[in-house]
Each structure stands twice: as C-alpha cells, then as structure tokens.
Scaffold this active site. Structure first.
Site, PDB file in Angstrom:
ATOM      1  N   LYS A 233      10.114 -15.446   7.299  1.00 28.38           N
ATOM      2  CA  LYS A 233       8.956 -15.579   6.764  1.00 28.38           C
ATOM      3  C   LYS A 233       7.772 -14.734   7.724  1.00 28.38           C
ATOM      4  O   LYS A 233       8.048 -14.776   9.062  1.00 28.38           O
ATOM      5  CB  LYS A 233       8.317 -16.903   6.446  1.00 28.38           C
ATOM      6  CG  LYS A 233       9.154 -17.334   5.101  1.00 28.38           C
ATOM      7  CD  LYS A 233       8.637 -18.039   3.867  1.00 28.38           C
ATOM      8  CE  LYS A 233       9.254 -18.043   2.870  1.00 28.38           C
ATOM      9  NZ  LYS A 233       9.537 -19.566   2.201  1.00 28.38           N
ATOM     10  N   ARG A 267      15.917 -24.411   3.930  1.00 21.08           N
ATOM     11  CA  ARG A 267      16.385 -23.408   2.779  1.00 21.08           C
ATOM     12  C   ARG A 267      16.426 -21.995   3.733  1.00 21.08           C
ATOM     13  O   ARG A 267      15.445 -21.495   4.081  1.00 21.08           O
ATOM     14  CB  ARG A 267      15.451 -23.174   1.683  1.00 21.08           C
ATOM     15  CG  ARG A 267      15.385 -22.056   0.669  1.00 21.08           C
ATOM     16  CD  ARG A 267      14.412 -22.078  -0.066  1.00 21.08           C
ATOM     17  NE  ARG A 267      14.429 -21.154  -1.352  1.00 21.08           N
ATOM     18  CZ  ARG A 267      14.449 -19.851  -1.088  1.00 21.08           C
ATOM     19  NH1 ARG A 267      13.834 -19.291   0.208  1.00 21.08           N
ATOM     20  NH2 ARG A 267      14.561 -19.075  -2.057  1.00 21.08           N
TER      21      ARG A 267
HETATM   22  N1  HH2 Z   1      10.493 -19.637  -0.348  1.00 19.62           N
HETATM   23  C1  HH2 Z   1      10.850 -18.584  -1.076  1.00 19.62           C
HETATM   24  C2  HH2 Z   1      11.344 -18.851  -2.472  1.00 19.62           C
HETATM   25  N2  HH2 Z   1      11.719 -19.927  -3.129  1.00 19.62           N
HETATM   26  N3  HH2 Z   1      11.535 -22.264  -2.654  1.00 19.62           N
HETATM   27  C3  HH2 Z   1      11.221 -23.155  -2.097  1.00 19.62           C
HETATM   28  N4  HH2 Z   1      11.236 -24.562  -2.538  1.00 19.62           N
HETATM   29  N5  HH2 Z   1      10.565 -23.014  -0.502  1.00 19.62           N
HETATM   30  C4  HH2 Z   1      10.521 -21.937  -0.179  1.00 19.62           C
HETATM   31  O1  HH2 Z   1      10.087 -21.740   1.018  1.00 19.62           O
HETATM   32  C5  HH2 Z   1      10.733 -20.669  -0.882  1.00 19.62           C
HETATM   33  C6  HH2 Z   1      11.117 -21.061  -2.287  1.00 19.62           C
HETATM   34  C7  HH2 Z   1      10.665 -17.143  -0.780  1.00 19.62           C
HETATM   35  O2  HH2 Z   1      11.882 -16.571  -0.106  1.00 19.62           O
HETATM   36  P1  HH2 Z   1      12.829 -15.547  -0.747  1.00 19.62           P
HETATM   37  O3  HH2 Z   1      13.401 -16.174  -1.838  1.00 19.62           O
HETATM   38  O4  HH2 Z   1      13.669 -15.076   0.259  1.00 19.62           O
HETATM   39  O5  HH2 Z   1      11.812 -14.466  -1.451  1.00 19.62           O
HETATM   40  P2  HH2 Z   1      11.462 -13.971  -2.775  1.00 19.62           P
HETATM   41  O6  HH2 Z   1      10.803 -14.949  -3.379  1.00 19.62           O
HETATM   42  O7  HH2 Z   1      10.517 -12.910  -2.653  1.00 19.62           O
HETATM   43  O8  HH2 Z   1      12.627 -13.624  -3.439  1.00 19.62           O
END
Ligand code: HH2
Length: 288
Positions: A233, A267
């Site tokens: 992040k 995660r």
């Molecule tokens: N962060 C992201 C997506 N889903 N879910 C939870 N519970 N906690 C988090 O911190 C979280 C999440 C964002 O990360 P990423 O999936 O890599 O990105 P994107 O949403 O752009 O696909």
C-alpha cells in the site's frame, strides 16, 4: 439479474458439518496468511497480471504452495487510492466464473472480496467460505442478510468515501465498526463470525494508515479477530519510495508489527516472503 454459474457449481455451504474453516485456522496459534488473487485488469498492486483465467489459477496454485491459508479472490478493483472503475455484478461474476471452481478445488478456504451482496451470495453458494466486504456491510443493503443466511464469517473492513486528514482516524474506525456490528446483529450474523479490519489505505491519508497500524491494539477492545492488509500500500511509498511491486519489505515490516499488536490474519500479495518472515519472527520470540 442473470446468474452466471461457474462450471462445476457446487451448492455447498461452508458451514455444513465440520467446524467452520476460518474458526479452525484461528485456533492454530499462529498468524493466518490470506493470499490475494485479483482477477482484475486494473488493481493498484498487480493490475492485469492475473486477468487471464489460466494465469489466475496458476497464481492461486502458487500462493497455496507458498503457504497461504486462505485465498481472497476479487474481480473488482477497489483501488484504494482512487480511480476504481465500477463493474456490474454480472461482470464480476463473469470474471470469476472460469476461475472460482479451480480455486475452490485447491483445498483451502476461499474468501470472496466483493462489496456486492449478489456476488457474495453467488460465490458463497459455489463454495467460498468467507465474505470480505471492503465496506463493512454498509454499502449494499442486502449484504448483511445474505451473509447471515449462509452462516459464514464476514470481514468487516473500515472505509470512507474520502480521506479527511483532520479527523481522529481511530475514533472513526471504532464508530464505523460499531455501526457494522449493529447491522450484523440486526441481520442475525453471529458475533463470533465477524473479523474486523482497519482498512489500511482506504479513506485514509498515508499518515492515517500508519497511525491505524501503530494503534491497532486499541481495536482489540471489540474482542474480535483482527485482519490487516498493508500489502504494497501507498503509505509504504511515503516512508520509502517504491512502486507497488517493490514494496515487499515495507509490507513485511507492517505485517510483523500488526501481528505483534494482535492481528490474527494478514492479507498479502507476497505469500512466500511473508510466511518466512512470520516463521522466523515466531522462532525468535519462542526462544526468548
Ligand atoms: N485491500 C484491498 C482489497 N481488499 N480487503 C480487506 N479486507 N482488507 C484490505 O486491506 C483490502 C481488501 C486492496 O488491495 P488489492 O486487492 O491489491 O487492490 P485492488 O482493490 O485495487 O484490487
């Protein structure tokens, strides 16, 4: 709404019979590692890498081999830093349909990362074991009911429409969780099926993400398992500039501190590196 059933659709419930899979993982006495599988063209962290079904399934297999305990699969980028392209529920299911059955067959619990109740219901009915809602039951009015009907655990993540550097972010997170917990109770979601997540990077300035990590232990007062997703992040870039795929060191530092502060689940994108770091940290702690 049309229902896109994945091939090999299994109308099983994660809660049938044996102990709920997440509850079992949480009794292992070590941090639980959730590996991220983004089936999106535009995720901030790994956009487009695993949009192709074959690559997505191969990546899921790799994450399991590297030691993931749970796979978190999402088909709509939440783009915590803005610029998310909203997709319809049908499109989300179309992206997931060729991948979900193979991922479910890998033998570890799957969580469905969606803010849409219809997508969550569809994936849970296909065999996903956990709902992961980045709006903590507060965006889609049907989410709490769909989760309650299936008796599965839900990850309630803190979120805000926009960051406000002037607010006390910990007070905001606590108030948000209280609202989500009241909604969950009204819908009939058992309290012991709820995991809380401060939502690192969501509706927060990078400084507020760092505060949320620094003061994570305060959230233990809810008496529920905590999940932290600091992986790749942007706050890492504030401290030590690097593009998302070069933030593994900052991600690991964050997750080790989160676990020391009480996080039960992390995660992560970089599963092998995280598992190694957690094992080494535990060995050192155990030798004290
Ligand atoms: N962060 C992201 C997506 N889903 N879910 C939870 N519970 N906690 C988090 O911190 C979280 C999440 C964002 O990360 P990423 O999936 O890599 O990105 P994107 O949403 O752009 O696909």
């Amino acid at each position: 709404m049309s229902q896109v059933h994945p091939p090999g659709f299994k109308a099983t419930r994660a809660t049938d019979g044996a102990q709920q899979p997440l509850a079992r993982l949480l009794t292992l006495g070590r941090p639980v590692v959730m590996g991220v599988l983004n089936v999106t063209p535009d995720s901030f962290s790994d956009g487009g890498h695993f949009f192709d079904p074959e690559r997505a399934i191969a990546h899921a297999r790799q994450l399991v081999a590297e030691g993931a305990d749970i796979l978190d699969i999402g088909a709509e980028s939440t783009r915590p830093y803005g610029g998310a392209v909203a997709v319809s529920a049908d499109e989300e299911m179309r992206r997931l349909a060729p991948i979900l059955p193979a991922v479910l067959d890998l033998g570890i619990p799957v969580s469905i990362d969606t803010m849409k109740a219809s997508v969550a219901a569809w994936a849970l009915d296909a065999g996903a074991a956990i709902a992961n809602d980045v709006w903590g039951l507060q965006r889609d009015p049907d989410m709490a009911r769909e989760v309650a009907a299936r008796g599965v655990p839900v990850i309630v993540m803190h979120n805000r429409e926009a960051a406000d550097p002037a607010i006390d972010i910990m007070a905001d997170i606590a108030a948000f969780f209280s609202r989500s917990l009241a909604m969950a109770e009204r819908a009939g979601i058992a309290r012991d099926r709820i995991v809380l997540d401060p939502g690192i990077g969501f509706g927060k300035t990078p400084e507020q993400s760092i505060i949320a990590l620094a003061r994570l232990a305060e959230l233990k007062s809810f008496g529920l398992p905590l999940l932290v997703g600091a992986s790749r992040k942007r706050f890492i870039d504030l401290v030590s500039p690097a593009p998302p795929d070069r933030r593994v060191g900052g991600s690991i530092a964050s997750h080790l501190i989160a676990v020391a502060s009480g996080a039960a689940i992390v995660r992560v994108h970089d599963v092998a590196e995280t598992v190694q770091a957690l094992r080494v940290a535990a060995a050192i702690e155990g030798a004290k």
